[in-house]
Design a protein around this motif. Structure first.
Motif, PDB file in Angstrom:
ATOM      1  N   MET A   1       0.936  -1.066  -0.214  1.00 38.10           N
ATOM      2  CA  MET A   1      -0.032   0.371   0.322  1.00 38.10           C
ATOM      3  C   MET A   1       0.721   0.910  -0.219  1.00 38.10           C
ATOM      4  O   MET A   1       2.155   1.352   0.922  1.00 38.10           O
ATOM      5  CB  MET A   1      -0.990  -0.502   1.463  1.00 38.10           C
TER       6      MET A   1
ATOM      7  N   THR B   1       1.130   5.090   0.831  1.00 36.04           N
ATOM      8  CA  THR B   1       1.100   5.635   1.937  1.00 36.04           C
ATOM      9  C   THR B   1       1.225   6.992   1.727  1.00 36.04           C
ATOM     10  O   THR B   1       2.103   7.934   1.087  1.00 36.04           O
ATOM     11  CB  THR B   1       2.192   5.612   3.477  1.00 36.04           C
TER      12      THR B   1
ATOM     13  N   GLU C   1       0.979  11.346   4.144  1.00 35.37           N
ATOM     14  CA  GLU C   1       0.112  12.023   5.179  1.00 35.37           C
ATOM     15  C   GLU C   1       0.574  13.485   5.264  1.00 35.37           C
ATOM     16  O   GLU C   1       0.940  13.534   4.364  1.00 35.37           O
ATOM     17  CB  GLU C   1       2.305  11.711   6.419  1.00 35.37           C
TER      18      GLU C   1
ATOM     19  N   ASN D   1      -8.147   1.609   1.388  1.00 36.40           N
ATOM     20  CA  ASN D   1      -7.337   2.665   1.780  1.00 36.40           C
ATOM     21  C   ASN D   1      -8.262   2.350   3.165  1.00 36.40           C
ATOM     22  O   ASN D   1      -8.607   1.362   3.543  1.00 36.40           O
ATOM     23  CB  ASN D   1      -8.542   3.509   1.626  1.00 36.40           C
TER      24      ASN D   1
ATOM     25  N   GLU E   1      -3.293   4.826   3.823  1.00 39.38           N
ATOM     26  CA  GLU E   1      -3.276   4.326   2.737  1.00 39.38           C
ATOM     27  C   GLU E   1      -4.010   3.494   2.307  1.00 39.38           C
ATOM     28  O   GLU E   1      -5.468   3.332   2.024  1.00 39.38           O
ATOM     29  CB  GLU E   1      -2.505   2.999   3.825  1.00 39.38           C
ATOM     30  N   TYR E   2      -3.123   3.368   0.659  1.00 41.58           N
ATOM     31  CA  TYR E   2      -3.824   3.161  -0.033  1.00 41.58           C
ATOM     32  C   TYR E   2      -4.314   1.924  -1.607  1.00 41.58           C
ATOM     33  O   TYR E   2      -2.525   2.121  -0.908  1.00 41.58           O
ATOM     34  CB  TYR E   2      -4.841   4.230  -0.791  1.00 41.58           C
ATOM     35  N   GLU E   3      -3.893   1.672  -2.007  1.00 44.34           N
ATOM     36  CA  GLU E   3      -4.022  -0.025  -3.138  1.00 44.34           C
ATOM     37  C   GLU E   3      -4.864   0.676  -4.204  1.00 44.34           C
ATOM     38  O   GLU E   3      -5.882   0.558  -3.692  1.00 44.34           O
ATOM     39  CB  GLU E   3      -4.157  -1.231  -2.322  1.00 44.34           C
TER      40      GLU E   3
END
Length: 140
Positions: free
Chosen positions: A1, A3, A5, A81, A101-103
């Motif tokens: 994933m 990330t 911030e 996510n 976080e995402y994929e």
């Protein structure tokens, strides 16, 4: 994933900031990239986002809600996510940190999103926190 911030400091107490952030359905009022958020009940929400020329829909569930320090979620459908807001009292007010976080499983779309994700998440997070700050100023 992947990330991303983002953080900012708001001139309000963690409780005041948290009380606005926990109203997830209001996020559509805070960012021009979020077209709508529908409450589905039991801490589930359906998000509609328009970014990089694409409409995205995903369902999320709030997984952790500890007033006034943490609000976390993860997707249950759509774009994979998970994220969390961490709030910390500082002399200037509240430091708010977003960790997302995402994929994306489609490789072509993932490449385009990876280039745009950091600035997009930064933009959305900045808009949300700026509008939360505006609402706080109007309340107190």
């Amino acid at each position: 994933m992947a990330t991303v911030e983002h953080s900012a400091t708001l001139p309000a107490t963690p409780e005041q900031v948290f009380d606005l952030l926990e109203r997830v359905e209001d996020f559509a009022d805070y960012s021009d990239l979020i077209t709508a958020i529908e409450a589905q009940g039991n801490e589930h929400y359906r998000w509609y986002v328009h970014a990089i020329g694409v409409d995205w829909t995903f369902d999320v569930k709030v997984t952790e809600k500890v007033r006034p320090s943490v609000l976390a979620w993860h997707s249950v459908d759509g774009v994979s996510n998970q994220g969390r807001y961490e709030l910390e009292a500082v002399p200037e007010g509240t430091r708010v940190k977003l960790i997302l976080e995402y994929e994306i499983r489609n490789r072509l779309v993932a490449r385009a999103v990876q280039r745009a994700a950091k600035p997009l998440v930064g933009k959305v997070s900045s808009q949300i926190l700026h509008r939360v700050e505006e609402r706080l100023k109007g309340q107190y």
